[in-house]
Design a protein around this motif. Structure first.
Motif, PDB file in Angstrom:
ATOM      1  N   LEU A 111      -2.015  55.485  37.161  1.00 48.75           N
ATOM      2  CA  LEU A 111      -1.686  54.477  38.002  1.00 48.75           C
ATOM      3  C   LEU A 111      -2.446  53.075  37.711  1.00 48.75           C
ATOM      4  O   LEU A 111      -1.929  51.950  37.671  1.00 48.75           O
ATOM      5  CB  LEU A 111      -1.528  54.643  39.355  1.00 48.75           C
ATOM      6  N   ILE A 112      -3.850  53.334  37.717  1.00 51.03           N
ATOM      7  CA  ILE A 112      -4.570  52.085  37.111  1.00 51.03           C
ATOM      8  C   ILE A 112      -4.103  51.840  36.137  1.00 51.03           C
ATOM      9  O   ILE A 112      -4.167  50.290  35.624  1.00 51.03           O
ATOM     10  CB  ILE A 112      -6.060  52.765  37.574  1.00 51.03           C
ATOM     11  N   ALA A 113      -4.006  52.579  34.968  1.00 55.44           N
ATOM     12  CA  ALA A 113      -3.879  52.037  33.358  1.00 55.44           C
ATOM     13  C   ALA A 113      -2.360  51.278  33.573  1.00 55.44           C
ATOM     14  O   ALA A 113      -2.174  50.070  32.961  1.00 55.44           O
ATOM     15  CB  ALA A 113      -3.640  53.210  32.575  1.00 55.44           C
ATOM     16  N   LEU A 114      -1.446  51.823  34.334  1.00 47.40           N
ATOM     17  CA  LEU A 114      -0.263  50.919  34.556  1.00 47.40           C
ATOM     18  C   LEU A 114      -0.374  49.731  34.930  1.00 47.40           C
ATOM     19  O   LEU A 114       0.252  48.832  34.604  1.00 47.40           O
ATOM     20  CB  LEU A 114       0.843  51.834  35.274  1.00 47.40           C
ATOM     21  N   GLU A 115      -1.099  49.810  36.192  1.00 41.77           N
ATOM     22  CA  GLU A 115      -1.311  48.316  36.820  1.00 41.77           C
ATOM     23  C   GLU A 115      -1.874  47.321  35.779  1.00 41.77           C
ATOM     24  O   GLU A 115      -1.575  46.133  35.762  1.00 41.77           O
ATOM     25  CB  GLU A 115      -2.333  48.679  37.907  1.00 41.77           C
ATOM     26  N   LEU A 116      -2.973  47.862  35.003  1.00 35.72           N
ATOM     27  CA  LEU A 116      -3.617  47.091  34.213  1.00 35.72           C
ATOM     28  C   LEU A 116      -2.839  46.553  33.026  1.00 35.72           C
ATOM     29  O   LEU A 116      -3.101  45.426  32.389  1.00 35.72           O
ATOM     30  CB  LEU A 116      -5.186  47.589  33.746  1.00 35.72           C
ATOM     31  N   THR A 117      -1.971  47.371  32.454  1.00 37.93           N
ATOM     32  CA  THR A 117      -0.911  47.102  31.658  1.00 37.93           C
ATOM     33  C   THR A 117       0.072  45.980  32.012  1.00 37.93           C
ATOM     34  O   THR A 117       0.234  44.934  31.147  1.00 37.93           O
ATOM     35  CB  THR A 117      -0.174  48.370  31.229  1.00 37.93           C
ATOM     36  N   GLY A 118       0.454  46.145  33.010  1.00 37.02           N
ATOM     37  CA  GLY A 118       1.427  44.927  33.607  1.00 37.02           C
ATOM     38  C   GLY A 118       0.581  43.717  33.918  1.00 37.02           C
ATOM     39  O   GLY A 118       1.009  42.584  33.235  1.00 37.02           O
ATOM     40  N   HIS A 119      -0.491  43.859  34.197  1.00 30.11           N
ATOM     41  CA  HIS A 119      -1.226  42.400  34.512  1.00 30.11           C
ATOM     42  C   HIS A 119      -1.817  41.695  33.182  1.00 30.11           C
ATOM     43  O   HIS A 119      -1.700  40.747  33.064  1.00 30.11           O
ATOM     44  CB  HIS A 119      -2.599  42.591  35.505  1.00 30.11           C
ATOM     45  N   ALA A 120      -1.957  42.740  32.216  1.00 27.12           N
ATOM     46  CA  ALA A 120      -2.554  42.214  30.812  1.00 27.12           C
ATOM     47  C   ALA A 120      -1.377  41.476  30.134  1.00 27.12           C
ATOM     48  O   ALA A 120      -1.238  40.452  29.634  1.00 27.12           O
ATOM     49  CB  ALA A 120      -2.750  43.439  29.872  1.00 27.12           C
ATOM     50  N   ARG A 121      -0.081  41.744  30.423  1.00 29.64           N
ATOM     51  CA  ARG A 121       1.112  41.201  29.869  1.00 29.64           C
ATOM     52  C   ARG A 121       1.239  40.151  30.475  1.00 29.64           C
ATOM     53  O   ARG A 121       1.794  39.113  29.849  1.00 29.64           O
ATOM     54  CB  ARG A 121       2.295  42.392  30.040  1.00 29.64           C
ATOM     55  N   ALA A 122       0.967  39.654  31.841  1.00 26.69           N
ATOM     56  CA  ALA A 122       1.297  38.565  32.295  1.00 26.69           C
ATOM     57  C   ALA A 122       0.294  37.752  31.949  1.00 26.69           C
ATOM     58  O   ALA A 122       0.200  36.578  31.691  1.00 26.69           O
ATOM     59  CB  ALA A 122       0.956  38.697  33.987  1.00 26.69           C
ATOM     60  N   VAL A 123      -1.081  37.970  31.947  1.00 26.82           N
ATOM     61  CA  VAL A 123      -2.135  37.320  31.237  1.00 26.82           C
ATOM     62  C   VAL A 123      -1.935  36.755  29.822  1.00 26.82           C
ATOM     63  O   VAL A 123      -2.051  35.634  29.474  1.00 26.82           O
ATOM     64  CB  VAL A 123      -3.717  37.937  31.479  1.00 26.82           C
ATOM     65  N   ALA A 124      -1.450  37.723  29.206  1.00 29.43           N
ATOM     66  CA  ALA A 124      -1.023  37.334  27.495  1.00 29.43           C
ATOM     67  C   ALA A 124      -0.022  36.430  27.445  1.00 29.43           C
ATOM     68  O   ALA A 124      -0.305  35.571  26.726  1.00 29.43           O
ATOM     69  CB  ALA A 124      -0.529  38.572  27.137  1.00 29.43           C
ATOM     70  N   ASP A 125       1.119  36.357  28.581  1.00 31.67           N
ATOM     71  CA  ASP A 125       1.966  35.235  28.491  1.00 31.67           C
ATOM     72  C   ASP A 125       1.478  33.966  28.952  1.00 31.67           C
ATOM     73  O   ASP A 125       1.594  33.068  28.195  1.00 31.67           O
ATOM     74  CB  ASP A 125       3.057  35.488  29.599  1.00 31.67           C
ATOM     75  N   ASP A 126       0.374  33.930  29.634  1.00 26.99           N
ATOM     76  CA  ASP A 126      -0.286  32.626  30.085  1.00 26.99           C
ATOM     77  C   ASP A 126      -1.058  32.268  28.676  1.00 26.99           C
ATOM     78  O   ASP A 126      -1.111  31.049  28.314  1.00 26.99           O
ATOM     79  CB  ASP A 126      -1.259  32.594  31.028  1.00 26.99           C
ATOM     80  N   VAL A 127      -1.656  32.975  28.279  1.00 21.01           N
ATOM     81  CA  VAL A 127      -2.735  32.718  27.080  1.00 21.01           C
ATOM     82  C   VAL A 127      -1.723  32.285  25.947  1.00 21.01           C
ATOM     83  O   VAL A 127      -2.097  31.118  25.235  1.00 21.01           O
ATOM     84  CB  VAL A 127      -3.501  33.917  26.540  1.00 21.01           C
ATOM     85  N   ARG A 128      -0.776  32.781  25.668  1.00 23.12           N
ATOM     86  CA  ARG A 128       0.269  32.383  24.729  1.00 23.12           C
ATOM     87  C   ARG A 128       0.900  31.117  24.890  1.00 23.12           C
ATOM     88  O   ARG A 128       0.971  30.234  24.061  1.00 23.12           O
ATOM     89  CB  ARG A 128       1.407  33.310  24.624  1.00 23.12           C
ATOM     90  N   ARG A 129       1.235  30.492  26.265  1.00 20.66           N
ATOM     91  CA  ARG A 129       1.781  29.502  26.524  1.00 20.66           C
ATOM     92  C   ARG A 129       0.735  28.254  26.305  1.00 20.66           C
ATOM     93  O   ARG A 129       1.051  27.381  25.888  1.00 20.66           O
ATOM     94  CB  ARG A 129       2.205  29.335  28.082  1.00 20.66           C
ATOM     95  N   TYR A 130      -0.655  28.457  26.802  1.00 20.40           N
ATOM     96  CA  TYR A 130      -1.783  27.540  26.579  1.00 20.40           C
ATOM     97  C   TYR A 130      -1.785  27.417  25.184  1.00 20.40           C
ATOM     98  O   TYR A 130      -2.009  26.094  24.450  1.00 20.40           O
ATOM     99  CB  TYR A 130      -2.913  27.916  27.284  1.00 20.40           C
ATOM    100  N   ALA A 131      -1.633  28.475  24.305  1.00 18.93           N
ATOM    101  CA  ALA A 131      -2.162  28.415  22.865  1.00 18.93           C
ATOM    102  C   ALA A 131      -1.039  27.600  22.063  1.00 18.93           C
ATOM    103  O   ALA A 131      -1.242  26.767  21.253  1.00 18.93           O
ATOM    104  CB  ALA A 131      -2.143  29.968  22.290  1.00 18.93           C
ATOM    105  N   GLN A 132       0.180  27.856  22.665  1.00 20.81           N
ATOM    106  CA  GLN A 132       1.330  27.196  21.821  1.00 20.81           C
ATOM    107  C   GLN A 132       1.257  25.862  22.222  1.00 20.81           C
ATOM    108  O   GLN A 132       1.967  25.129  21.305  1.00 20.81           O
ATOM    109  CB  GLN A 132       2.457  27.864  22.178  1.00 20.81           C
TER     110      GLN A 132
END
Length: 127
Positions: free
Chosen positions: A50-71
């Motif tokens: 469950l922790i790995a699933l939670e961190l996976t979902g959150h990592a995807r959300a943070v990655a989206d923010d990183v991608r938006r800033y980088a672009q």
């Protein structure tokens, strides 16, 4: 029986981009998971899952923010290049199946930590 739910169609993620990340609890979770030294003393396997699933979902959300800033940065900007490297590493790690192990949870925690470090650097003004 009537349904009071509205389905939101947002294929471009505009609404999600406007929502702030719930950063503090996830950073605390990352710290706790990375502090585990003895797998036998850690949580039960289903909790690790469950922790790995939670961190996976959150990592995807943070990655989206990183991608938006980088672009938003010029192609030749070094911060953009580093963000792309971090994003590629994150995507590779997140592509692995989620397992009910301490190692998997810690791998996901490291991804979240790396993404937040990159996000913080992207948010800082250039000196």
């Amino acid at each position: 029986m009537t349904c009071n739910h509205t389905v939101l169609y947002d294929p471009d993620g505009v609404v999600e981009a406007e929502l702030p990340l719930d950063r503090t609890p996830h950073e605390l979770l990352v710290q706790a998971v990375l502090a585990w030294t003895d797998p036998c003393e850690a949580l039960e396997l289903r909790d690790c899952h469950l922790i790995a699933l939670e961190l996976t979902g959150h990592a995807r959300a943070v990655a989206d923010d990183v991608r938006r800033y980088a672009q938003q940065l010029p192609l030749q900007d070094g911060r953009r290049a580093l963000a792309e490297v971090v994003l590629a590493d994150a995507e590779k790690g997140l592509a692995a199946p989620v397992e009910a192990t301490v190692r998997c949870a810690q791998d996901r925690a490291r991804i979240v930590r790396a993404l937040y470090e990159r996000l913080d650097r992207l948010e800082q003004p250039v000196r």
